[in-house]
Design a protein around this motif. Structure first.
Motif, PDB file in Angstrom:
ATOM      1  N   TRP A   1       0.829  -1.195   0.000  1.00  0.00           N
ATOM      2  CA  TRP A   1       0.000   0.000   0.000  1.00  0.00           C
ATOM      3  C   TRP A   1       0.870   1.254   0.000  1.00  0.00           C
ATOM      4  O   TRP A   1       1.929   1.306   0.630  1.00  0.00           O
ATOM      5  CB  TRP A   1      -0.902   0.016   1.241  1.00  0.00           C
ATOM      6  CG  TRP A   1      -1.883  -1.118   1.291  1.00  0.00           C
ATOM      7  CD1 TRP A   1      -1.722  -2.336   1.888  1.00  0.00           C
ATOM      8  CD2 TRP A   1      -3.184  -1.142   0.697  1.00  0.00           C
ATOM      9  NE1 TRP A   1      -2.830  -3.127   1.721  1.00  0.00           N
ATOM     10  CE2 TRP A   1      -3.756  -2.415   0.988  1.00  0.00           C
ATOM     11  CE3 TRP A   1      -3.932  -0.239  -0.056  1.00  0.00           C
ATOM     12  CZ2 TRP A   1      -5.019  -2.782   0.570  1.00  0.00           C
ATOM     13  CZ3 TRP A   1      -5.199  -0.606  -0.479  1.00  0.00           C
ATOM     14  CH2 TRP A   1      -5.730  -1.868  -0.176  1.00  0.00           C
TER      15      TRP A   1
ATOM     16  N   LEU B   1       0.583   5.898  -0.484  1.00  0.00           N
ATOM     17  CA  LEU B   1      -0.269   7.089  -0.501  1.00  0.00           C
ATOM     18  C   LEU B   1       0.383   8.169  -1.343  1.00  0.00           C
ATOM     19  O   LEU B   1       1.602   8.326  -1.362  1.00  0.00           O
ATOM     20  CB  LEU B   1      -0.468   7.629   0.921  1.00  0.00           C
ATOM     21  CG  LEU B   1      -1.061   6.685   1.962  1.00  0.00           C
ATOM     22  CD1 LEU B   1      -1.022   7.350   3.340  1.00  0.00           C
ATOM     23  CD2 LEU B   1      -2.483   6.304   1.592  1.00  0.00           C
TER      24      LEU B   1
ATOM     25  N   ILE C   1      -1.242   4.550   6.223  1.00  0.00           N
ATOM     26  CA  ILE C   1      -1.979   3.339   5.846  1.00  0.00           C
ATOM     27  C   ILE C   1      -1.186   2.125   6.317  1.00  0.00           C
ATOM     28  O   ILE C   1       0.053   2.096   6.232  1.00  0.00           O
ATOM     29  CB  ILE C   1      -2.254   3.284   4.322  1.00  0.00           C
ATOM     30  CG1 ILE C   1      -3.299   2.206   4.015  1.00  0.00           C
ATOM     31  CG2 ILE C   1      -0.977   3.129   3.512  1.00  0.00           C
ATOM     32  CD1 ILE C   1      -3.916   2.335   2.634  1.00  0.00           C
TER      33      ILE C   1
ATOM     34  N   TYR D   1      -6.579   3.007   6.391  1.00  0.00           N
ATOM     35  CA  TYR D   1      -6.100   4.388   6.256  1.00  0.00           C
ATOM     36  C   TYR D   1      -6.549   5.210   7.456  1.00  0.00           C
ATOM     37  O   TYR D   1      -7.696   5.120   7.891  1.00  0.00           O
ATOM     38  CB  TYR D   1      -6.634   5.027   4.970  1.00  0.00           C
ATOM     39  CG  TYR D   1      -6.237   6.489   4.841  1.00  0.00           C
ATOM     40  CD1 TYR D   1      -4.981   6.843   4.389  1.00  0.00           C
ATOM     41  CD2 TYR D   1      -7.124   7.498   5.208  1.00  0.00           C
ATOM     42  CE1 TYR D   1      -4.593   8.173   4.301  1.00  0.00           C
ATOM     43  CE2 TYR D   1      -6.747   8.832   5.117  1.00  0.00           C
ATOM     44  CZ  TYR D   1      -5.480   9.163   4.663  1.00  0.00           C
ATOM     45  OH  TYR D   1      -5.109  10.479   4.587  1.00  0.00           O
TER      46      TYR D   1
ATOM     47  N   VAL E   1      -6.373  12.392  -1.249  1.00  0.00           N
ATOM     48  CA  VAL E   1      -5.229  11.486  -1.140  1.00  0.00           C
ATOM     49  C   VAL E   1      -5.544  10.230  -1.944  1.00  0.00           C
ATOM     50  O   VAL E   1      -6.627   9.642  -1.791  1.00  0.00           O
ATOM     51  CB  VAL E   1      -4.936  11.126   0.326  1.00  0.00           C
ATOM     52  CG1 VAL E   1      -3.802  10.107   0.412  1.00  0.00           C
ATOM     53  CG2 VAL E   1      -4.590  12.373   1.123  1.00  0.00           C
TER      54      VAL E   1
ATOM     55  N   VAL F   1      -4.962   6.407  -2.665  1.00  0.00           N
ATOM     56  CA  VAL F   1      -4.505   5.168  -2.033  1.00  0.00           C
ATOM     57  C   VAL F   1      -4.234   4.152  -3.147  1.00  0.00           C
ATOM     58  O   VAL F   1      -5.097   3.911  -3.993  1.00  0.00           O
ATOM     59  CB  VAL F   1      -5.567   4.618  -1.056  1.00  0.00           C
ATOM     60  CG1 VAL F   1      -5.100   3.295  -0.456  1.00  0.00           C
ATOM     61  CG2 VAL F   1      -5.858   5.636   0.037  1.00  0.00           C
TER      62      VAL F   1
ATOM     63  N   THR G   1      -6.199   1.893  -7.628  1.00  0.00           N
ATOM     64  CA  THR G   1      -6.189   3.064  -6.738  1.00  0.00           C
ATOM     65  C   THR G   1      -7.595   3.363  -6.211  1.00  0.00           C
ATOM     66  O   THR G   1      -8.602   2.994  -6.813  1.00  0.00           O
ATOM     67  CB  THR G   1      -5.666   4.318  -7.463  1.00  0.00           C
ATOM     68  OG1 THR G   1      -6.512   4.588  -8.595  1.00  0.00           O
ATOM     69  CG2 THR G   1      -4.230   4.137  -7.924  1.00  0.00           C
TER      70      THR G   1
END
Length: 204
Positions: free
Chosen positions: A16, A18, A25, A31, A43, A45, A58
């Motif tokens: 993961w 960001l 996260i 998160y 943001v 992810v 994403t």
């Protein structure tokens, strides 16, 4: 909490990340937003396949500042007919306007989106309280309150109100105050004929 589904491989693990690196996260996709958000932002992810790092997916998180409201002053005492200006401070939104209200409806409140002027009633039989509330227009769940204590008008009476004295005669005067917890008085005579003590004893 985000979850990733990886197909066509026995290794379903992902990493993961960001972008931008705001908040955090975990390795399981949980998160957490930062403790302080100063402006709205998004943001991204990203979950990247461990088996094939060229494959990813994403998601997006929109961070919204927490709206807060404060009111200055927050506590004030007013005599009859006195006025007080209240100024709100709204943070966490570009809309800094507020809606005003008061409870109970004693006195008057002239207001705009950015300020309010309260005028106490002309008479107050007893000490009472009025609450002024400023509520954010951007977020009606956020508000601030100010407490106004309405004081009685201070009055002074004197006993006796008239007296006749012979030369060197004396008279004790007794004051009565209402509307104040401090019942002390200062004494004076006009014109300056004779004397009066700090206890109210006049001597011709």
């Amino acid at each position: 909490s985000f979850s990733a589904t990886v197909t066509n491989t026995g290794n379903t693990a992902v990493t993961w990340s960001l972008s931008p690196l705001v908040g955090s996260i975990t390795a399981t996709g949980l998160y957490t937003a930062p403790a302080s958000i100063t402006s709205s932002q998004t943001v991204t992810v990203k979950a990247t396949s461990v088996a094939d790092p060229t494959k990813s997916a994403t998601g997006a998180v929109t961070l919204t500042p927490l709206v807060t409201v404060s009111l200055t002053p927050s506590l004030v005492s007013l005599q009859p007919s006195q006025n007080q200006t209240f100024t709100p401070t709204v943070s966490g939104t570009s809309n800094t306007g507020v809606a005003w209200s008061m409870s109970p409806a004693l006195g008057s409140l002239a207001s705009s989106a950015t300020t309010a002027v309260y005028v106490a009633p002309s008479t107050a039989q007893t000490a009472q309280s009025v609450t002024i509330t400023a509520t954010s227009i951007a977020d009606s769940s956020k508000s601030a309150k100010a407490m106004i204590t309405l004081l009685q008008a201070i009055t002074v009476s004197l006993i006796p109100s008239t007296v006749s004295l012979a030369p060197s005669g004396t008279q004790q005067f007794t004051p009565t105050l209402s509307g104040a917890t401090n019942t002390a008085v200062t004494w004076s005579i006009n014109p300056s004929v004779g004397t009066i003590s700090s206890a109210g004893l006049y001597t011709a």
